[in-house]
Design a protein around this motif. Structure first.
Motif, short mmCIF file in Angstrom:
data_model
loop_
_atom_site.label_atom_id
_atom_site.label_comp_id
_atom_site.label_asym_id
_atom_site.label_seq_id
_atom_site.Cartn_x
_atom_site.Cartn_y
_atom_site.Cartn_z
N ALA A 85 77.71 39.15 52.65
CA ALA A 85 79.04 39.29 53.23
C ALA A 85 79.66 40.53 52.61
CB ALA A 85 79.90 38.07 52.93
N CYS A 86 80.60 41.15 53.31
CA CYS A 86 81.23 42.36 52.77
C CYS A 86 82.73 42.30 53.05
CB CYS A 86 80.62 43.60 53.39
SG CYS A 86 81.28 45.15 52.74
N LEU A 87 83.52 42.51 51.99
CA LEU A 87 84.98 42.58 52.09
C LEU A 87 85.43 44.02 51.89
CD1 LEU A 87 86.16 39.58 49.88
CD2 LEU A 87 86.11 39.71 52.37
N ASP A 98 86.99 51.06 49.85
CA ASP A 98 86.58 50.18 48.74
C ASP A 98 86.03 48.89 49.34
OD1 ASP A 98 87.62 52.08 46.93
OD2 ASP A 98 89.62 51.23 47.19
N TYR A 99 84.80 48.56 48.99
CA TYR A 99 84.10 47.41 49.56
C TYR A 99 83.48 46.57 48.45
CZ TYR A 99 84.42 50.12 53.88
OH TYR A 99 84.88 50.82 54.96
N LEU A 100 83.38 45.27 48.70
CA LEU A 100 82.68 44.35 47.81
C LEU A 100 81.61 43.64 48.62
CD1 LEU A 100 82.42 42.79 45.10
CD2 LEU A 100 84.01 41.12 46.08
N ILE A 101 80.37 43.73 48.17
CA ILE A 101 79.26 43.04 48.83
C ILE A 101 78.92 41.81 48.00
CG2 ILE A 101 76.83 43.17 49.50
CD1 ILE A 101 77.23 46.20 49.79
N ILE A 102 78.85 40.64 48.67
CA ILE A 102 78.56 39.37 47.99
C ILE A 102 77.34 38.74 48.64
CG2 ILE A 102 79.45 37.11 47.34
CD1 ILE A 102 82.29 38.24 47.87
N PRO A 103 76.28 38.44 47.89
CA PRO A 103 75.13 37.74 48.47
C PRO A 103 75.56 36.38 49.02
CG PRO A 103 74.57 38.64 46.32
CD PRO A 103 76.05 38.77 46.47
N MET A 104 75.09 36.02 50.21
CA MET A 104 75.48 34.77 50.86
C MET A 104 75.13 33.55 49.99
SD MET A 104 76.99 35.58 53.67
CE MET A 104 77.06 34.01 54.52
N GLY A 105 74.05 33.63 49.23
CA GLY A 105 73.59 32.49 48.44
C GLY A 105 74.51 32.08 47.31
N VAL A 106 75.49 32.94 46.94
CA VAL A 106 76.39 32.60 45.84
C VAL A 106 77.79 32.25 46.32
CG1 VAL A 106 75.10 33.99 44.17
CG2 VAL A 106 77.06 35.00 45.36
N ILE A 107 78.02 32.29 47.64
CA ILE A 107 79.34 31.97 48.18
C ILE A 107 79.56 30.46 48.16
CG2 ILE A 107 80.82 32.04 50.22
CD1 ILE A 107 79.54 34.75 50.88
#
Length: 87
Positions: free
Chosen positions: A56-58, A72-81
């Motif tokens: 996911a990306c915010l 400015d972006y934050l990438i979060i692996p789906m498996g840790v959400i």
């Protein structure tokens, strides 16, 4: 995470997720993963990263005059959400 629910791209969301923690000289019984929380405009959800990891990306900031959406972006692996909500 909300089963079967997919947030809409372009909406402001809050995502809670499990962060990675490095512990040195710490007792095993004291270890725990920290929970992080970030807010922003959702620009990707369950997209495939070049590494093959789903992400996911915010976006928390963007230069509107830049055609490539420099920002400015934050990438979060789906498996840790853990979960998400609209703001």
């Amino acid at each position: 995470m909300k089963k079967g629910k997919t947030p809409k791209l372009g909406k402001r969301v809050k995502i809670r997720w499990v962060d990675i923690e490095n512990n040195t000289n710490t007792q095993l019984s004291k270890l725990k993963l920290p929970i992080a929380e970030n807010e922003g405009v959702l620009v990707e959800w369950d997209a495939e990263d070049p590494s093959g990891v789903r992400r996911a990306c915010l976006r928390s900031g963007v230069y509107l005059s830049d055609p490539d959406q420099l920002g400015d972006y934050l990438i979060i692996p789906m498996g840790v959400i853990i979960d998400w909500s609209y703001l």
